[in-house]
Design an enzyme around this catalytic site. Structure first.
Site, PDB file in Angstrom:
ATOM      1  N   GLU A 265       8.763 -37.526 -75.702  1.00 38.43           N
ATOM      2  CA  GLU A 265       9.283 -37.191 -77.037  1.00 38.43           C
ATOM      3  C   GLU A 265      10.591 -36.433 -76.921  1.00 38.43           C
ATOM      4  OE1 GLU A 265       6.314 -34.757 -78.907  1.00 38.43           O
ATOM      5  OE2 GLU A 265       4.746 -36.245 -78.646  1.00 38.43           O
TER       6      GLU A 265
ATOM      7  N   GLU B 187       8.825 -29.077 -84.746  1.00 39.73           N
ATOM      8  CA  GLU B 187       9.999 -28.256 -84.494  1.00 39.73           C
ATOM      9  C   GLU B 187      10.887 -28.320 -85.744  1.00 39.73           C
ATOM     10  OE1 GLU B 187      10.135 -26.623 -81.627  1.00 39.73           O
ATOM     11  OE2 GLU B 187      12.225 -26.125 -81.235  1.00 39.73           O
TER      12      GLU B 187
ATOM     13  N   LYS C 187      12.847 -33.420 -77.118  1.00 45.50           N
ATOM     14  CA  LYS C 187      12.603 -31.978 -77.179  1.00 45.50           C
ATOM     15  C   LYS C 187      13.674 -31.388 -78.097  1.00 45.50           C
ATOM     16  CE  LYS C 187      11.666 -27.857 -74.415  1.00 45.50           C
ATOM     17  NZ  LYS C 187      12.251 -26.880 -75.325  1.00 45.50           N
TER      18      LYS C 187
HETATM   19  P1  ATP Z   1      12.093 -23.070 -74.104  1.00 49.51           P
HETATM   20  O1  ATP Z   1      12.434 -21.714 -73.620  1.00 49.51           O
HETATM   21  O2  ATP Z   1      12.464 -24.146 -73.151  1.00 49.51           O
HETATM   22  O3  ATP Z   1      12.489 -23.348 -75.505  1.00 49.51           O
HETATM   23  P2  ATP Z   1       9.515 -22.185 -74.607  1.00 49.51           P
HETATM   24  O4  ATP Z   1       9.142 -21.244 -73.514  1.00 49.51           O
HETATM   25  O5  ATP Z   1       9.948 -21.650 -75.914  1.00 49.51           O
HETATM   26  O6  ATP Z   1      10.572 -23.183 -74.053  1.00 49.51           O
HETATM   27  P3  ATP Z   1       7.911 -24.278 -73.836  1.00 49.51           P
HETATM   28  O7  ATP Z   1       6.470 -24.564 -73.929  1.00 49.51           O
HETATM   29  O8  ATP Z   1       8.368 -23.971 -72.499  1.00 49.51           O
HETATM   30  O9  ATP Z   1       8.283 -23.123 -74.832  1.00 49.51           O
HETATM   31  O10 ATP Z   1       8.706 -25.529 -74.420  1.00 49.51           O
HETATM   32  C1  ATP Z   1       8.162 -26.156 -75.497  1.00 49.51           C
HETATM   33  C2  ATP Z   1       8.898 -25.821 -76.749  1.00 49.51           C
HETATM   34  O11 ATP Z   1       9.756 -26.878 -77.084  1.00 49.51           O
HETATM   35  C3  ATP Z   1       7.909 -25.738 -77.868  1.00 49.51           C
HETATM   36  O12 ATP Z   1       7.480 -24.420 -78.051  1.00 49.51           O
HETATM   37  C4  ATP Z   1       8.650 -26.270 -79.055  1.00 49.51           C
HETATM   38  O13 ATP Z   1       9.225 -25.191 -79.768  1.00 49.51           O
HETATM   39  C5  ATP Z   1       9.777 -27.085 -78.478  1.00 49.51           C
HETATM   40  N1  ATP Z   1       9.678 -28.534 -78.755  1.00 49.51           N
HETATM   41  C6  ATP Z   1      10.699 -29.306 -79.205  1.00 49.51           C
HETATM   42  N2  ATP Z   1      10.323 -30.586 -79.311  1.00 49.51           N
HETATM   43  C7  ATP Z   1       9.036 -30.638 -78.927  1.00 49.51           C
HETATM   44  C8  ATP Z   1       8.096 -31.700 -78.821  1.00 49.51           C
HETATM   45  N3  ATP Z   1       8.415 -32.961 -79.114  1.00 49.51           N
HETATM   46  N4  ATP Z   1       6.859 -31.376 -78.379  1.00 49.51           N
HETATM   47  C9  ATP Z   1       6.518 -30.109 -78.069  1.00 49.51           C
HETATM   48  N5  ATP Z   1       7.364 -29.079 -78.152  1.00 49.51           N
HETATM   49  C10 ATP Z   1       8.618 -29.333 -78.570  1.00 49.51           C
END
Ligand code: ATP
Length: 607
Positions: free
Chosen positions: A264, A316, A266
């Site tokens: 998907e 998101e 991001k």
């Molecule tokens: P980062 O610092 O990279 O933003 P994070 O620590 O906030 O990551 P992670 O679990 O590492 O959180 O990365 C997932 C984050 O990406 C999710 O919390 C969400 O906010 C975002 N995101 C964006 N698109 C998607 C998607 N398609 N599926 C899941 N999460 C997504």
């Protein structure tokens, strides 16, 4: 006192015993003892008080709103002193809690006169009385609220024993500082109600599904640990979000997730967990704050788009170019957090929600279902509109196809892709960072392929132009196994002059006079902070350093992992300290970086 209540003195004494203890095991034992003694009826209140709160943050309970001046007035009123005298004592002792304690000790005779005058009695303080008074103080609004806060607080202090007075005042000031994180409370609950690691797991799972430690404690205390087994998420109570691991190599990721995956976009925005109950919509952030007021447009969009009566969905929220509909950077979305004029911002920075998961549909708990099933359910109840759509995705097992999709995602303004397992076990793992979801992000054109999010635990005064100002921060990674923060680097570059000028004010509420018990550091900072604020930083590369405690001895004996030439990028106010990059993640990043360097063709003539 009703048999279902508890003396506040017991709590105050426990808090007092905790002071000066830095061993987490000892803290846990003390807490477990307290929780074991606590009657079920008030265990939620006791848990919130240990958390230094009146309830979970997402409930939006107002601040107590007792400023320094009001506090001095309340102490003066309670002990029959003049405000000037109390202020002098506060200046001398530096801790209003200690002042109240001292006055309660010495002012007994005066107190009793006043008690009669103000209608108080020599009643003993129960947990309920103290907690309910705090609530009364927090919810006091309107013209007479100041007076009501003053009288309620003074009333409590009048009846308080010296040790109780100390903690009542510290709680009101927001300065309990017991050094206890949620993980320690979960440990203590597990010890109090069983002790096995299976019990710990059950309690943690329950907390992940319903982010309210007080409620979980109450269920355990009233119905027993077994009752947690059937616990489902509940519309209206936020669930702790599922998180992703990170990796750089598509083949490696595919192997981890089981060969075939959903890939998907991001999106680079703010995570929204949306609860729909009829027409009522609540949006919770990644940190489970209620952010509904910031996104009325998204709330409207969801109300129309989701056809189930009740649901919890996740997606998101991204800023969209009002002219082209293209994705806009995260920074633009964050302007909504700062601006008050939401109506105007809604026009200037319109947003769109890209849905990627569903947790509940009506009363059906979907967390135990595999991702393809969840996605189908989500699609079946969604009528997309301008504000709410599904996330862009493909199902693939082909690395080349995935790389192309990744490049397209970046060209479209996304941060990269999320690669998600779709096998039978691809459940929604609340609160867990695991290999069911893997993020592949774009390179930042440096050896360090990703930014890290670190917690500010202390600071050093600057030199030259920055003389006398906090110019360098000491940053730490999170170690969830021990629930502590371990230092990684000092960062002084990347700040603007304005950042530096504002630094002291920004950190003022978190300054403490000793290293926080949850901070592990070899360095002695000029100023120590409570670990609260999270900074995103990037550097040239990860290096080994004996100065820092993160990953100490993990790669080489006597050395931790640090960052060379770290640069501040931005504050991550959407992250709590426990959401910071973990020690384990830094270790993985270090190992990957080594691999990358080894794989680089060496120039001729070099070994
Ligand atoms: P980062 O610092 O990279 O933003 P994070 O620590 O906030 O990551 P992670 O679990 O590492 O959180 O990365 C997932 C984050 O990406 C999710 O919390 C969400 O906010 C975002 N995101 C964006 N698109 C998607 C998607 N398609 N599926 C899941 N999460 C997504």
């Amino acid at each position: 006192m009703l048999p279902s209540d508890m003396m506040f003195e017991d709590i105050a004494n426990t808090f007092s015993s905790m002071e000066g203890i830095t061993s987490r095991i000892q803290l846990t034992q003390l807490l477990a003892g307290l929780l074991k003694r606590t009657p079920a009826d008030v265990i939620d209140k006791v848990v919130y008080m240990i958390q230094s709160k009146l309830g979970p943050d997402w409930k939006g309970i107002p601040e107590l709103g007792v400023g320094d001046k009001l506090l001095v007035q309340a102490i003066a009123l309670a002990y029959g002193k003049s405000e000037g005298d109390v202020q002098k004592l506060v200046d001398k002792l530096g801790d209003p809690g200690k002042v109240a304690e001292q006055l309660a000790q010495t002012g007994g005779h005066l107190k009793s006169n006043l008690l009669t005058f103000m209608g108080g009695g020599s009643s003993q303080l129960t947990v309920s009385r103290v907690f309910d008074s705090f609530m009364k103080i927090a919810y006091a609004t309107g013209e007479s609220s100041r007076d009501l806060k003053l009288k309620t607080l003074a009333g409590l202090l009048k009846d308080a024993k010296p040790i109780e007075a100390r903690y009542i005042v510290r709680f009101v000031e927001g300065r309990l500082r017991l050094g206890i994180g949620d993980a320690t409370i979960l440990d203590a609950l597990a010890v109090a109600y069983g002790g096995s690691s299976a019990v710990r797991d059950l309690i943690e799972r329950a907390y992940n599904l319903r982010a309210d430690l007080g409620e979980i404690a109450k269920i355990v205390a009233t119905q027993g640990v077994e009752a947690l087994k059937g616990l489902k998420p509940e519309v209206g109570t936020p669930i702790r979000p599922m998180l992703a691991e990170r990796a750089n190599d598509v083949k490696e990721i595919l192997a981890k997730v089981g060969g075939k995956a959903y890939v998907e976009y991001k999106y680079d925005g703010e995570r929204g967990q949306i609860h729909k109950d009829g027409d009522k919509i609540k949006i919770f952030s990644r940190r489970l704050e209620d952010i509904t007021p910031m996104y009325p447009d998204i709330a409207d969009g969801v109300r129309e788009a989701i056809k189930a009566k009740k649901a919890i969905v996740e997606g998101e929220i991204v800023a969209i170019d009002p002219d082209t509909g293209e994705l806009r950077p995260f920074q633009e979305l964050m302007q909504r957090r700062r601006k008050y004029d939401i109506e105007k911002m809604m026009k200037e920075i319109p947003t769109r929600l890209f849905l990627f998961d569903i947790i509940m549909k009506d009363d059906e708990d979907l967390t135990t279902r595999p991702l393809p099933y969840r996605r189908k359910v989500l699609e079946s109840i969604l009528e997309p509109n301008d504000r709410v759509v599904m996330s862009n995705y493909i199902a693939s097992s082909d690395p080349d196809e995935i790389m192309n999709f990744f490049l397209q995602a970046i060209a479209d303004g996304a941060e990269g892709v999320m690669i998600k397992a779709i096998h039978d076990e691809s459940v929604y793992r609340a609160g867990v960072r695991g290999w069911l979801w893997v993020k592949l992000k774009r390179d930042y054109r440096s050896e360090m392929s990703d930014t890290v999010d670190l917690v500010a635990v202390g600071a050093f005064y600057g030199k030259g132009k920055r003389g006398g100002k906090l110019g360098t921060l000491l940053l730490a990674a999170y170690d969830p196994n021990n629930d502590v923060f371990k230092t990684v680097c000092k960062v002084g570059s990347g700040f603007t002059d304005e950042d530096i000028n504002n630094m002291y004010d920004l950190f003022k509420p978190y300054i403490i006079d000793h290293r926080h018990p949850r901070v592990v550091s070899n360095l002695d900072a000029d100023v120590w902070f409570e670990p609260v604020k999270v900074a995103e930083v990037i550097g040239a590369e990860l290096t080994l350093s004996p100065a820092h405690t993160c990953c100490m001895d993990a790669v080489r004996k006597g050395a931790g992992i640090s960052i060379r030439f770290p640069r501040f990028i931005r504050w991550r106010d959407d992250k709590g300290p426990e959401d910071a990059t973990t020690e384990q993640e830094l270790l993985e990043m270090y190992k990957r970086q080594l691999k990358k360097i080894e794989e680089k063709p060496q120039p001729e003539g070099e070994a």
